[in-house]
Motif scaffolding. Structure first.
Motif, PDB file in Angstrom:
ATOM      1  N   ILE A 154     -17.406   6.572  10.646  1.00  0.00           N
ATOM      2  CA  ILE A 154     -16.163   6.106  11.270  1.00  0.00           C
ATOM      3  C   ILE A 154     -14.992   6.530  10.385  1.00  0.00           C
ATOM      4  N   ASN A 155     -13.942   7.013  11.030  1.00  0.00           N
ATOM      5  CA  ASN A 155     -12.724   7.362  10.301  1.00  0.00           C
ATOM      6  C   ASN A 155     -11.717   6.213  10.342  1.00  0.00           C
ATOM      7  N   GLU A 156     -11.216   5.836   9.182  1.00  0.00           N
ATOM      8  CA  GLU A 156     -10.109   4.893   9.027  1.00  0.00           C
ATOM      9  C   GLU A 156     -10.183   3.688   9.974  1.00  0.00           C
ATOM     10  N   PRO A 157     -11.230   2.849   9.819  1.00  0.00           N
ATOM     11  CA  PRO A 157     -11.307   1.684  10.695  1.00  0.00           C
ATOM     12  C   PRO A 157     -10.076   0.783  10.573  1.00  0.00           C
ATOM     13  N   ASN A 158      -9.465   0.730   9.386  1.00  0.00           N
ATOM     14  CA  ASN A 158      -8.284  -0.139   9.218  1.00  0.00           C
ATOM     15  C   ASN A 158      -7.094   0.372  10.028  1.00  0.00           C
ATOM     16  N   HIS A 211     -12.192   6.247   4.468  1.00  0.00           N
ATOM     17  CA  HIS A 211     -11.305   5.077   4.366  1.00  0.00           C
ATOM     18  C   HIS A 211      -9.872   5.531   4.151  1.00  0.00           C
ATOM     19  N   HIS A 212      -8.961   4.920   4.875  1.00  0.00           N
ATOM     20  CA  HIS A 212      -7.544   5.147   4.601  1.00  0.00           C
ATOM     21  C   HIS A 212      -7.146   4.170   3.507  1.00  0.00           C
ATOM     22  N   LEU A 213      -6.801   4.682   2.327  1.00  0.00           N
ATOM     23  CA  LEU A 213      -6.498   3.811   1.186  1.00  0.00           C
ATOM     24  C   LEU A 213      -5.115   4.127   0.634  1.00  0.00           C
ATOM     25  N   ARG A 214      -4.482   3.104   0.101  1.00  0.00           N
ATOM     26  CA  ARG A 214      -3.159   3.284  -0.500  1.00  0.00           C
ATOM     27  C   ARG A 214      -2.909   2.178  -1.526  1.00  0.00           C
ATOM     28  N   PRO A 215      -2.097   2.455  -2.544  1.00  0.00           N
ATOM     29  CA  PRO A 215      -1.714   1.343  -3.412  1.00  0.00           C
ATOM     30  C   PRO A 215      -0.700   0.464  -2.676  1.00  0.00           C
ATOM     31  N   PHE A 216      -0.837  -0.843  -2.867  1.00  0.00           N
ATOM     32  CA  PHE A 216       0.164  -1.792  -2.356  1.00  0.00           C
ATOM     33  C   PHE A 216       0.896  -2.345  -3.564  1.00  0.00           C
ATOM     34  N   ASP A 217       2.168  -2.024  -3.709  1.00  0.00           N
ATOM     35  CA  ASP A 217       2.923  -2.495  -4.880  1.00  0.00           C
ATOM     36  C   ASP A 217       3.998  -3.472  -4.446  1.00  0.00           C
ATOM     37  N   PRO A 218       4.158  -4.569  -5.229  1.00  0.00           N
ATOM     38  CA  PRO A 218       5.230  -5.517  -4.900  1.00  0.00           C
ATOM     39  C   PRO A 218       6.589  -4.858  -5.139  1.00  0.00           C
ATOM     40  N   ALA A 219       7.497  -5.006  -4.187  1.00  0.00           N
ATOM     41  CA  ALA A 219       8.817  -4.386  -4.326  1.00  0.00           C
ATOM     42  C   ALA A 219       9.549  -4.966  -5.529  1.00  0.00           C
ATOM     43  N   ARG A 220       9.462  -6.314  -5.678  1.00  0.00           N
ATOM     44  CA  ARG A 220      10.081  -6.951  -6.851  1.00  0.00           C
ATOM     45  C   ARG A 220       8.934  -7.433  -7.731  1.00  0.00           C
ATOM     46  N   ARG A 221       8.770  -6.747  -8.856  1.00  0.00           N
ATOM     47  CA  ARG A 221       7.554  -6.921  -9.663  1.00  0.00           C
ATOM     48  C   ARG A 221       7.236  -8.351 -10.058  1.00  0.00           C
ATOM     49  N   LEU A 235      -6.247  -6.603   0.254  1.00  0.00           N
ATOM     50  CA  LEU A 235      -7.564  -7.135   0.605  1.00  0.00           C
ATOM     51  C   LEU A 235      -7.835  -6.956   2.108  1.00  0.00           C
ATOM     52  N   GLY A 236      -6.856  -7.355   2.921  1.00  0.00           N
ATOM     53  CA  GLY A 236      -7.075  -7.356   4.369  1.00  0.00           C
ATOM     54  C   GLY A 236      -7.109  -5.961   4.961  1.00  0.00           C
ATOM     55  N   PHE A 237      -6.329  -5.057   4.400  1.00  0.00           N
ATOM     56  CA  PHE A 237      -6.248  -3.713   4.982  1.00  0.00           C
ATOM     57  C   PHE A 237      -7.370  -2.825   4.476  1.00  0.00           C
ATOM     58  N   GLN A 238      -7.771  -3.002   3.209  1.00  0.00           N
ATOM     59  CA  GLN A 238      -8.746  -2.031   2.715  1.00  0.00           C
ATOM     60  C   GLN A 238      -9.890  -2.564   1.860  1.00  0.00           C
ATOM     61  N   THR A 239      -9.637  -3.492   0.939  1.00  0.00           N
ATOM     62  CA  THR A 239     -10.720  -3.817   0.005  1.00  0.00           C
ATOM     63  C   THR A 239     -11.894  -4.497   0.698  1.00  0.00           C
ATOM     64  N   VAL A 271     -12.200   9.061   0.844  1.00  0.00           N
ATOM     65  CA  VAL A 271     -10.843   8.562   0.607  1.00  0.00           C
ATOM     66  C   VAL A 271      -9.845   9.432   1.368  1.00  0.00           C
ATOM     67  N   ASN A 272      -9.107   8.827   2.274  1.00  0.00           N
ATOM     68  CA  ASN A 272      -7.982   9.507   2.917  1.00  0.00           C
ATOM     69  C   ASN A 272      -6.729   8.969   2.251  1.00  0.00           C
ATOM     70  N   TYR A 273      -5.972   9.838   1.597  1.00  0.00           N
ATOM     71  CA  TYR A 273      -4.800   9.340   0.858  1.00  0.00           C
ATOM     72  C   TYR A 273      -3.523  10.054   1.286  1.00  0.00           C
ATOM     73  N   TYR A 274      -2.524   9.264   1.610  1.00  0.00           N
ATOM     74  CA  TYR A 274      -1.236   9.828   2.031  1.00  0.00           C
ATOM     75  C   TYR A 274      -0.028   9.240   1.300  1.00  0.00           C
ATOM     76  N   GLU A 275       0.007   7.926   1.097  1.00  0.00           N
ATOM     77  CA  GLU A 275       1.237   7.313   0.581  1.00  0.00           C
ATOM     78  C   GLU A 275       0.931   5.928   0.008  1.00  0.00           C
ATOM     79  N   ARG A 276       1.973   5.279  -0.535  1.00  0.00           N
ATOM     80  CA  ARG A 276       1.789   3.893  -0.979  1.00  0.00           C
ATOM     81  C   ARG A 276       2.650   2.977  -0.115  1.00  0.00           C
TER      82      ARG A 276
END
Ligand code: IFM
Length: 417
Positions: A154-158, A211-221, A235-239, A271-276
């Protein structure tokens, strides 16, 4: 840059390049006014169905030894349980030609594309998809296992689940979080079952998920809301999906599997990687002021290093980068994009065995239509003429030399001042 044992290939998906009138969820969706940005449909695409020989010759020009391709389920099984021998023969011929050309196929069994008859029954939201999908997998693997030994179930179930069931931008156009999680859970369960079926039919097969994966970074650290939002989305989108589809660990917010029982259900991590994603509260977005591609996606090679390091530390499996690429109509930044992402992959030290560039040719980009240009090969949709872009020439050079030579760097990448 020396690629070492990392091998380069290119990727496509059936609905995005084949053209023609298969009865898929996407052909039906695109027929509805306003669903596709430019009003195009998958009926034109790259007309690959009729141009297999030409495209295999182009793969030869690029020199790649690895090709990721999809199958159009609706062509192969136009009515439930009735398989079309003509469509099967078409793919057999294509796969035979690829192998004769020294190219190893990696075949995707589901890439956002359901037959119309399955969509009518609720597809992955209901209990209809699982038995239908497993029947399809069993039949196709039996029929193609002499030609294919590497499979993506399956490609990118998320992405399939969130675009179709949460954001409502893809078929079937729903906006429901519980439905999204149900679809993800069903797909994760289906993968585990398909993994077992493929191995029973073909013990030496290599099976994984893209898997479509990306880093999720908090805008305000230091903002707790942004930090929490980033963690929850990750967690919900990928892990959770990665765990379920790699080690059989089903946990909130997914369900299925046997509680407490882990098992290996992947031979590689795709791993399908495009952006964060730059997360503010519960809203994923793009970092203000960053460098972006034609679709407004951040160009962030370091994100690939981060992801690969994380995955390699979590799962003891080889990694295939099953997609990486960018929308760049003028090919202005794609050459640098490719080199920087390959450098980022190598810098991770992770066991990355393959890198498949998305896309081989320009492709029909789902709800975005024909606008975005992802190809190493430029496509004129009117005439169907194909022209290898500068980035494609650079890629071919890297394939030929196992990396980036000084000469290639000077030729394709040096910026004159
Ligand atoms: O074109 C898509 C592909 O179908 C899945 N991964 C992302 C690509 C670019 O959006």
């Amino acid at each position: 840059m020396d690629l070492g044992s990392l091998q380069l290939g290119v990727a496509t998906a059936a609905t995005q390049i084949e053209g023609g009138h298969a009865d898929t969820n996407w052909h039906r969706w695109a027929a509805q006014p306003g669903r596709i940005k430019d009003g195009s449909t998958p009926a034109r695409a790259a007309d690959h169905w009729n141009r297999v020989d030409q495209d295999i010759a182009l793969l030869g020009e690029l020199g790649v030894r690895h090709y990721r391709m999809g199958l159009e389920w609706a062509r192969l099984e136009p009515t439930p349980g009735q398989f079309d021998p003509g469509a099967l023969q078409h793919y057999r011929d294509e796969l035979t030609k690829l192998r004769d050309a020294g190219i190893t196929p990696l075949v995707t069994l589901h890439h956002f594309n359901n037959p119309g008859w399955l969509e009518e029954k609720g597809a992955w939201l209901t209990g209809a998809a699982l038995p239908a999908y497993l029947r399809f997998v069993r039949h196709i693997v039996t029929q193609l296992k002499d030609l294919v030994s590497e499979w993506i179930t399956i490609n990118e179930p998320n992405v399939y689940a969130t675009e179709g069931y949460l954001r409502g931008l893809w078929p079937p156009g729903h906006n429901s979080l519980p439905e999204t999680l149900r679809v993800m859970s069903h797909m994760a369960q289906a993968h585990g079952r398909a993994y077992d079926i493929i191995h029973a039919l073909q013990p030496g097969a290599r099976v994984g998920v893209a898997h479509h994966l990306r880093p999720f970074d908090p805008a305000r650290r230091i903002n707790p809301l942004d930090r929490l939002g980033a963690k929850v989305m990750e967690l919900g989108f990928q892990t959770a999906l990665l765990d379920a589809m790699t080690i059989g660990r089903f946990r909130f917010p997914l369900w299925g599997g046997t509680p407490g029982k882990l098992r290996r259900c992947a031979d590689f991590i795709g791993v399908n990687y495009y952006e964060r994603s730059w997360v503010r509260g519960v809203n994923p977005g793009t970092r203000p002021g960053c460098v972006t591609n034609d679709l407004g996606w951040e160009i962030y090679p370091e994100g690939l290093t981060r992801l690969l390091t994380h995955i390699a530390g979590r799962y003891p499996l080889p990694i295939y980068i099953t997609e990486n690429g960018t929308a760049d109509a003028t090919d202005a930044f794609r050459p640098r994009f490719i080199v920087e992402h390959l450098q980022a992959a190598l810098a991770s030290g992770a066991p990355v065995q393959r890198y498949y560039h998305w896309c081989f040719t320009d492709n029909w980009e789902w709800a975005e239509g024909e606008g975005p240009r992802f190809g190493l090969v430029e496509l004129d949709y009117e005439t169907q003429a194909r022209t290898i872009r500068k980035s494609g020439r650079l890629y071919a050079d890297m394939v030929a030399h196992g990396g980036l030579t000084d000469e290639a760097y000077g030729r394709w990448l040096r910026v004159s001042v």
